[in-house]
Scaffold this active site. Structure first.
Site, short mmCIF file in Angstrom:
data_model
loop_
_atom_site.label_atom_id
_atom_site.label_comp_id
_atom_site.label_asym_id
_atom_site.label_seq_id
_atom_site.Cartn_x
_atom_site.Cartn_y
_atom_site.Cartn_z
CE LYS A 187 -3.48 4.96 -12.29
NZ LYS A 187 -3.10 3.63 -11.75
CD GLU A 263 -0.27 1.05 4.13
OE1 GLU A 263 0.88 0.61 4.32
OE2 GLU A 263 -1.17 0.41 3.58
#
Length: 490
Positions: A187, A263
């Site tokens: 996405k 992250e």
């Protein structure tokens, strides 16, 4: 190799990639060029039903094809993908400049060309990477047993990326997960959807990657991302973005006990020790915080300096700022472009205003400008290490200078953060700088200007900067399961 010649070029009408087909949607949303503030293209706005179809395609491709077990085929497909990226890099360059607001100069590095190298790196790594490990024989109750460990693909991956470096973030997830044998639903970020969709188009048109192995979606809302994090057919979620969103993803994924890689944010410190070359370091600090208008999670946005040298170093940094060229990112003459949106521009300005109200000194910058979403390189001095501007990720070209008393105090301030993604230490002595760096709790560190960022270097953070590592061998094995087996030796 499939070649869907009837599809538009990379910079044409964007489409979703679902189950091997490039498809349009019933509704779209505008992608804004941050340098002009104007919509320059439309992106497909995927629905929950389309996300369900993408997940189902990825599940089917993983469960019913030999993608996960045919290592040589995966290597070949990754090399095809790399070749397609190289062949179309000029189209991707112009699209990245317009969609992301990335300065042209950065597309020759971390915004485009370096990420393309990631795909070749993982193709080459996979070709020679051992997928089994012999543990030797053991004897139990008079029988000998041969034991070994096999690495196999973890399953269906839901990959969700941020807006700031979409090529890097997408390829750092796609390349290793595909090398591992996983299937993927990727996405793109709502602010920069077109670059990610272009990657899907290249896969569909120029590689033999089977239908369903890679699916690429864009959407303006949160529904698609939420579905990826909770769906029982998704085995792994990998996300790059804010720490606040990362916390929500961890909570959402807990219902199905998914493997989650994050992250997240950073508030990295550059520590100038008292024997550093202050003039050189001032230039380094100024240009670093303005890279991509400060929109980088690993950027050193805190500058820690000896208290007795504070004013001297601040003056040196301030003298560098006028040499940082700001303007149209399409021009090769400009080092810094705009922020991504009016919302981000307002956020950065609000943080700077509150910092000044809290006692920081505004030495330079602190101004919004247009058209587009520009913010001037900003320098704040005498910043309290516990203040909002020293603790919150700004994601803008704002450098906070913080004085320290001695080396122990510098380490304490550097570690005074919920984050631990990156950092830097500067000294006349490599040995001294390395000793200080080892005391800082962060996942990556530049020592006396050293550049750690490369395809073979694991990247990730401590504390609330994330979980897991991207790139390098760890980046491949994050998408693999270890299966331990044994057989009686006859």
């Amino acid at each position: 190799m499939r070649a869907q010649d009837e599809t538009p070029p990379v910079t044409g009408v964007s489409r979703l990639l679902i189950d091997g087909r490039l498809v349009g949607t019933s509704s779209t949303f505008g992608s804004v060029n941050p340098a002009t503030g104007e919509v320059f293209a439309e992106a497909p706005d995927a629905t929950a039903a389309e996300a369900e179809a993408a997940i189902a395609a990825a599940r089917r491709a993983f469960d019913t094809t030999d993608w996960a077990t045919d290592k040589d085929f995966r290597v070949r497909c990754l090399r095809q993908f790399h070749d397609a990226l190289v062949e179309h890099k000029e189209e991707l360059r112009e699209l990245t400049i317009a969609d992301v607001g990335a300065p042209r100069v950065l597309t020759y590095g971390a915004q485009l060309e370096e990420p393309i190298g990631l795909v070749r790196y993982y193709a080459d790594l996979l070709a020679g990477h051992p997928l089994t490990e012999e543990l030797g024989e053991s004897e139990v109750r008079g029988q000998k047993h041969r034991r070994w460990v096999e690495l196999e693909a973890a399953g269906v991956v839901g990959a969700i990326i941020a807006y700031n470096y979409p090529n890097q973030l997408a390829l750092a997830k796609l390349a290793p997960s595909l090398a591992a044998g996983c299937t993927v639903v990727l996405k793109g970020a709502p602010d920069t959807p077109l670059v990610t969709l272009a990657l899907g188009e290249l896969i569909a048109r120029y590689t033999d990657i089977p239908p369903g192995v890679v699916n690429v979606l864009s959407s303006s809302g949160s529904e698609v991302g939420e579905l990826l994090t909770t769906h029982p057919d998704v085995d792994v979620v990998t996300f790059t973005g804010s720490t606040a969103t990362g916390r929500k993803i961890m909570a959402a994924a807990s219902g199905t006990v998914k493997r989650v890689f994050l992250e997240l944010g950073g508030k990295s410190a550059m520590v100038l020790l008292d024997d550093a070359d202050f003039a050189t370091c001032a230039q380094f600090a100024a240009f670093t915080v303005c890279s991509h208008a400060g929109q980088g999670c690993g950027i050193t946005s805190r500058l820690l300096v000896p208290r007795e040298k504070h004013d001297e170093i601040v003056a040196m940094v301030a003298a560098v700022f006028p040499h940082i060229t700001v303007g149209d990112p399409a021009s090769p003459d400009n080092y810094m472009g705009p922020l991504i949106s009016a919302k981000q521009q307002a956020k950065v300005d609000g943080l700077v205003r509150r910092a000044v109200d809290a006692g920081a000194k505004l030495v330079a910058g602190g101004e919004s400008s247009g058209p587009g979403f520009f913010y001037s390189p900003t320098l704040l001095a005498n910043v309290d290490p516990d203040s909002e501007i020293a603790q919150e990720e700004v994601f803008g070209p704002v450098l906070a200078v913080i004085p320290y008393e001695d080396e122990d105090d510098a380490v304490r301030i550097a570690n005074n953060s919920i984050y631990g993604l990156s950092g830097a230490v500067q000294s006349a002595s490599d040995e001294r700088a390395i000793a200080v760096a080892r005391r800082i709790r962060t996942g990556t560190l530049s020592i006396n200007g050293g550049n750690y960022f490369a395809p073979d270097s694991p990247f990730g953070g401590y504390k609330q900067s994330g979980i897991g590592r991207e790139m390098g061998v760890p980046g491949l094995e994050e998408f693999m399961e270890r299966k331990t087996m044994a057989v009686v030796v006859k």
